[in-house]
Write a protein that holds these residues in place. Structure first.
Motif, mmCIF file in Angstrom:
data_model
loop_
_atom_site.group_PDB
_atom_site.id
_atom_site.type_symbol
_atom_site.label_atom_id
_atom_site.label_comp_id
_atom_site.label_asym_id
_atom_site.label_seq_id
_atom_site.Cartn_x
_atom_site.Cartn_y
_atom_site.Cartn_z
ATOM 1 N N ASP A 1 0.802 -1.223 0.000
ATOM 2 C CA ASP A 1 0.000 0.000 0.000
ATOM 3 C C ASP A 1 0.840 1.280 0.000
ATOM 4 O OD1 ASP A 1 0.975 -0.156 2.581
ATOM 5 O OD2 ASP A 1 -0.955 0.183 3.557
ATOM 6 N N ASN A 2 2.146 1.176 -0.157
ATOM 7 C CA ASN A 2 3.024 2.346 -0.185
ATOM 8 C C ASN A 2 3.071 2.902 -1.609
ATOM 9 O OD1 ASN A 2 4.876 4.303 0.370
ATOM 10 N ND2 ASN A 2 6.477 2.920 1.095
ATOM 11 N N GLU A 3 1.930 3.414 -2.039
ATOM 12 C CA GLU A 3 1.768 3.820 -3.435
ATOM 13 C C GLU A 3 2.615 5.031 -3.816
ATOM 14 O OE1 GLU A 3 -2.445 4.210 -4.000
ATOM 15 O OE2 GLU A 3 -2.776 2.068 -3.630
ATOM 16 N N GLN A 4 2.782 5.978 -2.902
ATOM 17 C CA GLN A 4 3.595 7.153 -3.224
ATOM 18 C C GLN A 4 5.020 6.732 -3.554
ATOM 19 O OE1 GLN A 4 3.881 10.137 -0.149
ATOM 20 N NE2 GLN A 4 4.998 11.538 -1.448
ATOM 21 N N ALA A 5 5.599 5.866 -2.727
ATOM 22 C CA ALA A 5 6.964 5.408 -2.985
ATOM 23 C C ALA A 5 7.024 4.577 -4.261
ATOM 24 C CB ALA A 5 7.477 4.602 -1.800
ATOM 25 N N GLN A 6 6.008 3.781 -4.506
ATOM 26 C CA GLN A 6 6.018 2.924 -5.692
ATOM 27 C C GLN A 6 6.036 3.723 -6.987
ATOM 28 O OE1 GLN A 6 3.232 -0.402 -5.589
ATOM 29 N NE2 GLN A 6 3.368 -0.361 -3.348
ATOM 30 N N ALA B 1 9.517 4.253 -11.637
ATOM 31 C CA ALA B 1 10.260 5.092 -12.585
ATOM 32 C C ALA B 1 11.743 4.726 -12.629
ATOM 33 C CB ALA B 1 10.109 6.567 -12.205
ATOM 34 N N LEU B 2 12.235 4.093 -11.570
ATOM 35 C CA LEU B 2 13.668 3.803 -11.476
ATOM 36 C C LEU B 2 14.042 2.356 -11.733
ATOM 37 C CD1 LEU B 2 14.575 5.810 -8.252
ATOM 38 C CD2 LEU B 2 15.316 6.301 -10.579
ATOM 39 N N ALA B 3 13.127 1.443 -11.446
ATOM 40 C CA ALA B 3 13.500 0.029 -11.432
ATOM 41 C C ALA B 3 12.401 -0.835 -12.035
ATOM 42 C CB ALA B 3 13.784 -0.413 -9.995
ATOM 43 N N ARG B 4 12.738 -2.080 -12.232
ATOM 44 C CA ARG B 4 11.802 -3.071 -12.774
ATOM 45 C C ARG B 4 11.054 -3.730 -11.615
ATOM 46 N NH1 ARG B 4 15.473 -5.743 -14.195
ATOM 47 N NH2 ARG B 4 15.504 -7.444 -12.722
#
Length: 147
Positions: free
Chosen positions: A123-128, A133-136
């Protein structure tokens, strides 16, 4: 405002502590003095694998942290880094601090010949949004066994 990323130093404890406390609180864990000192001593102990970077503002105040450790990858026969904890003070989010911390960890992993891996709460959508944008994003499922 500029932000510098640098290794944690001996004098950073009182700047690091509120950041680590915020991280613990976000994930529903209490941080007492004993736990804080154990983690701090791990970071400062050259024999312990846990390492840390801090993001500091123009005044030298820590505004973000990244805790990481070496992680061997048997499938590629390389060693990369596992990013255990990433936290940016709420008033410094969406300013590039989190990205800069991850990119700095990634650069260190490149020196070892590997990449960076990490997990986050579903549920950590902001971090996701940043992570996507940075990783797979992988399809691995994480399991845990309590002590």
């Amino acid at each position: 405002m500029t932000t510098d990323i640098r290794p944690v130093g001996d004098d950073d404890f009182f700047g690091w502590l509120p950041l680590f406390e915020g991280y613990c609180r976000f994930y529903g864990h209490d941080l007492d003095d004993a736990k804080a000192l154990i983690v701090w001593n791990w970071i400062r102990d050259e024999q312990h694998p846990l390492d840390a970077l801090v993001a500091v503002d123009d005044e030298g105040t820590p505004v973000g942290l990244a805790h990481f450790r070496p992680e061997p990858d048997t499938l590629t026969a390389t060693t990369g880094l596992h990013l255990d904890d990433l936290w940016v003070a709420p008033d410094h989010r969406a300013t590039g601090v989190g990205r800069a911390l991850i990119e700095s960890v990634h650069a260190r992993a490149g020196q070892l010949g590997g990449g960076v891996s990490w997990i986050t709460a579903e549920d950590n959508e902001q971090a996701q949004r940043l992570y996507d944008a940075l990783a797979r994003r992988t399809s691995w499922v994480t399991y845990e066994m309590d002590a």
